[in-house]
Write an enzyme that holds these catalytic residues in place. Structure first.
Site, PDB file in Angstrom:
ATOM      1  N   HIS A  81       6.004 -11.626  -2.732  1.00 30.21           N
ATOM      2  CA  HIS A  81       5.297 -11.077  -4.150  1.00 30.21           C
ATOM      3  C   HIS A  81       3.926 -11.440  -4.130  1.00 30.21           C
ATOM      4  O   HIS A  81       3.572 -12.719  -4.197  1.00 30.21           O
ATOM      5  CB  HIS A  81       6.012 -11.473  -5.433  1.00 30.21           C
ATOM      6  CG  HIS A  81       7.596 -11.545  -5.237  1.00 30.21           C
ATOM      7  ND1 HIS A  81       8.457 -12.271  -4.805  1.00 30.21           N
ATOM      8  CD2 HIS A  81       8.330 -10.389  -5.523  1.00 30.21           C
ATOM      9  CE1 HIS A  81       9.762 -12.054  -5.181  1.00 30.21           C
ATOM     10  NE2 HIS A  81       9.598 -10.854  -5.349  1.00 30.21           N
TER      11      HIS A  81
ATOM     12  N   ASP B 117      11.495  -7.477 -10.502  1.00 26.93           N
ATOM     13  CA  ASP B 117      12.903  -7.977 -10.211  1.00 26.93           C
ATOM     14  C   ASP B 117      13.816  -7.129 -11.013  1.00 26.93           C
ATOM     15  O   ASP B 117      15.309  -7.362 -10.571  1.00 26.93           O
ATOM     16  CB  ASP B 117      12.959  -9.541 -10.808  1.00 26.93           C
ATOM     17  CG  ASP B 117      12.360 -10.372  -9.844  1.00 26.93           C
ATOM     18  OD1 ASP B 117      12.239 -10.126  -8.860  1.00 26.93           O
ATOM     19  OD2 ASP B 117      11.828 -11.536 -10.555  1.00 26.93           O
TER      20      ASP B 117
ATOM     21  N   GLU C 189      10.106   6.894  39.614  1.00 27.66           N
ATOM     22  CA  GLU C 189      11.188   5.708  39.067  1.00 27.66           C
ATOM     23  C   GLU C 189      12.475   5.629  40.143  1.00 27.66           C
ATOM     24  O   GLU C 189      13.446   4.894  39.639  1.00 27.66           O
ATOM     25  CB  GLU C 189      11.455   5.989  37.490  1.00 27.66           C
ATOM     26  CG  GLU C 189      10.143   5.712  36.869  1.00 27.66           C
ATOM     27  CD  GLU C 189      10.469   5.946  35.358  1.00 27.66           C
ATOM     28  OE1 GLU C 189      11.860   6.345  35.024  1.00 27.66           O
ATOM     29  OE2 GLU C 189       9.683   5.615  34.505  1.00 27.66           O
TER      30      GLU C 189
ATOM     31  N   HIS D 104      14.103 -20.211  -9.400  1.00 28.70           N
ATOM     32  CA  HIS D 104      14.954 -19.665  -8.326  1.00 28.70           C
ATOM     33  C   HIS D 104      15.509 -20.710  -7.556  1.00 28.70           C
ATOM     34  O   HIS D 104      16.793 -20.760  -7.524  1.00 28.70           O
ATOM     35  CB  HIS D 104      14.370 -18.598  -7.561  1.00 28.70           C
ATOM     36  CG  HIS D 104      14.316 -17.242  -7.985  1.00 28.70           C
ATOM     37  ND1 HIS D 104      15.656 -16.629  -8.507  1.00 28.70           N
ATOM     38  CD2 HIS D 104      13.429 -16.216  -8.052  1.00 28.70           C
ATOM     39  CE1 HIS D 104      15.375 -15.505  -8.840  1.00 28.70           C
ATOM     40  NE2 HIS D 104      13.979 -15.318  -8.702  1.00 28.70           N
TER      41      HIS D 104
ATOM     42  N   GLN E 250      33.812 -15.310   5.830  1.00 30.58           N
ATOM     43  CA  GLN E 250      35.125 -14.494   5.808  1.00 30.58           C
ATOM     44  C   GLN E 250      34.878 -13.101   5.160  1.00 30.58           C
ATOM     45  O   GLN E 250      35.396 -12.081   5.878  1.00 30.58           O
ATOM     46  CB  GLN E 250      36.365 -15.165   5.168  1.00 30.58           C
ATOM     47  CG  GLN E 250      36.182 -15.499   3.894  1.00 30.58           C
ATOM     48  CD  GLN E 250      35.563 -17.009   3.594  1.00 30.58           C
ATOM     49  OE1 GLN E 250      34.871 -17.258   4.462  1.00 30.58           O
ATOM     50  NE2 GLN E 250      35.966 -17.379   2.354  1.00 30.58           N
TER      51      GLN E 250
ATOM     52  N   HIS F 248      17.972  12.253  37.938  1.00 28.59           N
ATOM     53  CA  HIS F 248      17.321  12.682  36.811  1.00 28.59           C
ATOM     54  C   HIS F 248      16.601  13.714  37.262  1.00 28.59           C
ATOM     55  O   HIS F 248      16.656  14.897  36.552  1.00 28.59           O
ATOM     56  CB  HIS F 248      16.325  11.527  36.166  1.00 28.59           C
ATOM     57  CG  HIS F 248      17.168  10.485  35.375  1.00 28.59           C
ATOM     58  ND1 HIS F 248      17.943   9.543  36.011  1.00 28.59           N
ATOM     59  CD2 HIS F 248      16.699  10.124  34.315  1.00 28.59           C
ATOM     60  CE1 HIS F 248      18.157   8.869  34.915  1.00 28.59           C
ATOM     61  NE2 HIS F 248      17.588   8.939  33.942  1.00 28.59           N
TER      62      HIS F 248
ATOM     63  N   GLN G 246       9.076 -17.837 -10.022  1.00 24.54           N
ATOM     64  CA  GLN G 246       9.524 -17.925  -8.741  1.00 24.54           C
ATOM     65  C   GLN G 246      10.016 -19.307  -8.702  1.00 24.54           C
ATOM     66  O   GLN G 246      11.299 -19.492  -8.086  1.00 24.54           O
ATOM     67  CB  GLN G 246       8.598 -17.710  -7.669  1.00 24.54           C
ATOM     68  CG  GLN G 246       8.118 -16.414  -7.446  1.00 24.54           C
ATOM     69  CD  GLN G 246       9.156 -15.533  -7.343  1.00 24.54           C
ATOM     70  OE1 GLN G 246      10.108 -15.437  -6.266  1.00 24.54           O
ATOM     71  NE2 GLN G 246       9.539 -14.450  -8.231  1.00 24.54           N
TER      72      GLN G 246
END
Lengths: 435, 435
Positions: free
Chosen positions: A328, A361, A415, A262, A191, A420, A259
């Site tokens: 990392h 970090d 083309e 986490h 939301q 053009h 790491q």
């Protein structure tokens, strides 16, 4: 225990490929749910935000209370310890100094034909930053997303952060204030992304949305991509340490665990030229896992996705690293510079024994929002460039049009794009007549 | 006839908003079909490509003939007229010169604390370029996608171009050769995108996919995004011309038609300070629509999505332009520079009377792959940056770690990430012991 691999083993290639392709994350299919939430917010605006915040965050709001007032933010900031303020100020200052150097120059020149060419960078006008609530609500991420936006010159920077049960993280508020965030909304999930992309009565729409989030937030960002710009969809964090055995095994163990702690889906890999050192590091990890606060998470990550790979030499280490394209990369070796020069694909490189990844970090200066899941092969960490866009410029003199126009007419004809060609030819005819 | 609006009209804002939000393209929902095609190519590889090429392009191939041989390409190139070669060479040379200037510099510096920081740019290793078949198979697009990749240093550049009924466009082959394309496959649609992203026996996977395509190609690019990098999903082309009445109305009419002839969904808008000039341009468009080869397409685009907007002054023109954020913006005014300085959101700006947009499509030098559908608010045209990625670098001395480490430890504690803090603290303790 993690996987132990050795490039001299007969089955190395098979096992290394398995490591590369291991699916670390189950992405629940929330796309239909997210589609319905976005449609609801587009239709009902603030009322939908109030309703969904009550449902998901157990928080009763009115439309008038979606935004945090200045006084509310002040009150939260007053709770922050002086030492935390000082640390965050230090981080903000270093991150700002690093990102200020990223501002790309405009360019303009006139070529021999008389065409003045160039480009100009301008900031996006308004950006929205998503900040997760609860445990993963990191003040450092606020700095890493908001500072590049403000350095780029974004005028209006809005944050959406869910406050489940009304709980606000004071240091997140302080980080937002420090980074120059203009608006803070206590709205989360899909939301929040819908509100930032399409706008409601209270939340004006933005042009770019960045910041981490759960599966719902990620799916919502994918859906609104195109209407607004988004940053990369981040996967679980990863570290690759290349070590030659000249550092303390415990340091490397802690780097791997930083790491692993986490997320159970995080991945920590050690590549070493010294098999005995690899075993010492694994032992040091086990020792640390005995006491770490987040040992359940870190232990699961290390057991399921960790690896110790012994290689013949640093050339082989660099080649494996490029195949992994780590988010990392630590080069814990006596001579990190020549090794760094051999690396092609990595989000961020930390050189030498005194640069643990955790420095990056928080206070190193470079951004900690980095490409995961091997996407460093083709993408970069967050930077001021993410909040800038380039307009190309061209101005021809009549002589320049006379010189290069005919080639354009020829290609337009090839083309089958007649108008053009005519748009060039009509101008050239005027020139010919006036000669 | 197109819409005629005037900012002094009472209903202007309502009608302008309607113009901004007009849905110009029906995107058919091909996502399930595309999902099935991608899965089929992942499972069956070359065999799926052969099967799908027979089905969609009515072309019988074997796996060995998916790639065009050098001799086949040579034979096609031999059909190209010398004048077309010369025009394409000129275009390639100018595009290369422009994009060479985009190469961003690496950076490295040491700050007062003793932290050496910086970044380094490296090219993606392999890129794939999609080229549509049939009428929309534009040699100029091959140059605009392939040259930035090669300037960036991409080692392996593969093209996928469908050849319905076996028909090959010789000038596309010449453009590919000129731009340095390494591999050409006669495969199109979602199956080509799947092959480039996941690889087959014949087609090795790439890291980044760019280039235009139909709804199937666009849906496939969205699906493989994350596994590989992609460029923006392009919508129908647009031009906004701001004119003060100091040029020939026929020139402006042709400029507007040069977008309209692309596609019935294209949009051409004139914003002028001179209402009478606006009517003259509209009359000139009608006259040109009597004879243009693509008058059916151009006429439909102009009728359905064209607009002529009269404004009070150029300030108002600039403000409206920023709300539209046009892909192409022509400033056909006596003094284009000050007006250009007021514009914030545009993919490309063409300044003055002698710079028709068609110059930018072919020989100007800047890229013609530009953000459509108002996305110039947050994104840029294709450039060498799309084929480069940045690795950040950090190397601390022991003194630097002693100086900034404590702030990292404090923030790690605030975020409850103990191992992060310990990885810094363990190193600092060693320093303290050795003092």
């Amino acid at each position: 225990m993690p996987d132990f691999l050795d490039t001299t083993d007969a089955d190395f290639e098979t096992r290394f490929r398995a490591l590369l392709t291991a699916k670390r994350e189950d992405s629940p299919d929330v796309d239909d749910t997210v589609g319905a939430i976005i449609a609801h917010v587009r239709e009902k605006g603030d009322a939908a935000l109030v309703e969904l915040t009550k449902k998901f965050d157990r928080l009763e709001l009115s439309a008038g209370r979606l935004a945090l007032s200045r006084a509310e933010v002040d009150a939260e900031i007053a709770k922050v310890a002086p030492e935390d303020r000082a640390a965050l100020d230090r981080a903000a200052e270093r991150i700002r100094a690093y990102h200020a150097r990223q501002m790309p120059p405009d360019a303009e020149w006139t070529d021999p034909e008389g065409a003045t060419l160039g480009w100009r960078w301008t900031p996006v006008e308004a950006a929205g930053l998503y900040v997760p609530g609860g445990l993963a609500s990191y003040p450092s991420s606020v700095l890493m997303n908001a500072i590049p936006a403000k350095v780029a010159g974004v005028e209006r920077l809005a944050i959406c952060v869910p406050t489940p049960d009304g709980v606000i993280n004071p240091l997140v508020m302080y980080a937002a204030r420090t980074a120059g965030v203009d608006e803070i909304y206590r709205v989360g999930g899909a939301q929040a992304i819908a509100a930032l992309a399409y706008g409601t009565e209270t939340i004006a729409p933005v042009d770019k949305i960045t910041g981490p989030g759960n599966a719902y937030v990620a799916a919502a960002k994918r859906r609104v991509f195109g209407r607004v710009g988004i940053d990369m969809i981040a996967g679980p964090s990863e570290i690759l340490v290349i070590a030659d055995g000249t550092s303390d095994p415990d340091w490397i163990a802690l780097d791997l665990m930083s790491q692993a702690e986490h997320d159970e889906s995080a991945q920590s890999i050690l590549v070493t030229t010294d098999a005995a050192f690899g075993r010492q590091v694994a032992d040091a990890v086990e020792a640390r896992l005995g006491t770490l606060e987040r040992r359940a998470i870190a232990g699961a990550s290390w057991r399921d996705f960790g690896a110790v790979i012994t290689v013949r030499d640093l050339d082989e280490a660099a080649a494996l690293s490029d195949r992994i394209a780590p988010e990392h990369l630590e080069l814990c070796v006596a001579e990190p510079r020549p090794l760094a020069a051999r690396i092609r694909h990595a989000g961020a490189i930390f050189l030498g024994h005194w640069t643990p990844e955790a420095i990056g970090d928080y206070v190193g200066g470079p951004n900690h929002v980095l490409p995961t899941a091997r996407s460093a092969r083709f993408s970069s960490g967050l930077s001021v460039m993410d909040f800038l866009k380039r307009t190309t410029l061209a101005e021809l003199t009549p002589e320049a049009l006379a010189a290069i126009g005919p080639a354009a007419e020829r290609l337009a004809a090839a083309e089958s794009l007649e108008a053009h060609g005519l748009s060039v030819a009509a101008r050239r005819e005027t020139l010919n007549r006036s000669e």
